[in-house]
Structure formats: C-alpha cells, structure tokens
Design a protein around this motif. Structure first.
Motif, short mmCIF file in Angstrom:
data_model
loop_
_atom_site.label_atom_id
_atom_site.label_comp_id
_atom_site.label_asym_id
_atom_site.label_seq_id
_atom_site.Cartn_x
_atom_site.Cartn_y
_atom_site.Cartn_z
N THR A 179 34.21 30.57 40.12
CA THR A 179 35.42 31.39 40.20
C THR A 179 36.11 31.43 38.85
OG1 THR A 179 35.70 30.82 42.54
CG2 THR A 179 37.64 31.66 41.38
N ASP A 234 47.64 33.56 38.37
CA ASP A 234 46.62 34.06 39.29
C ASP A 234 46.17 33.02 40.30
OD1 ASP A 234 46.76 36.47 37.99
OD2 ASP A 234 44.74 36.37 37.11
N TRP A 252 36.50 34.64 36.43
CA TRP A 252 37.85 35.01 36.00
C TRP A 252 37.89 35.17 34.48
CZ3 TRP A 252 41.67 33.22 32.82
CH2 TRP A 252 42.95 33.76 32.99
N GLN A 257 38.95 38.44 32.57
CA GLN A 257 40.20 38.40 31.80
C GLN A 257 39.95 38.30 30.31
OE1 GLN A 257 43.03 39.09 33.37
NE2 GLN A 257 41.78 39.18 35.22
#
Length: 61
Positions: free
Chosen positions: A37, A26, A41, A45
């Motif tokens: 960030t 990614d 994430w 995820q």
C-alpha cells in the motif's frame, strides 16, 4: 543516497515535508499499513520536487 537531481536542497526538503504531510493526511485513520500500500501510494504521489529525466533512478525505469 546520491542523486543527479538539479533540485536545490531547500526545494527537495520542502518536497519531502509536503510528501510526509500528504502521507499522514491520507492515512490518518489507518493504524497498520501494508508495505505494498505504501509502495503504491509512493508511485502515485511521487515527489513534489521537480526533477529532470536523468535524475530518475534506474530502478524506477
């Protein structure tokens, strides 16, 4: 970090490996990543390992 997870160690290790591979894919073209960030994430995820509700950290509730 101790966990109450019922996930076997092999499954947990595979989960971490898959999560690492997804992260690298990614962000393959990103040189610098802001902490927020990465945090977002991880929230999106999560983990590929199966966990019981009791295994979730109180900090994440």
């Amino acid at each position: 970090m101790q966990s109450d997870s019922s996930t076997c160690p092999c499954s947990a290790a595979l989960s971490r490996q898959l999560l690492q591979q997804k992260f690298l894919a990614d962000f393959a073209t990103t040189e610098h990543i802001a902490k927020i960030t990465v945090a977002n994430w991880l929230l999106e995820q999560g983990s590929y390992a199966t966990r019981t509700a009791n295994a979730v950290s109180p900090l994440l509730r």
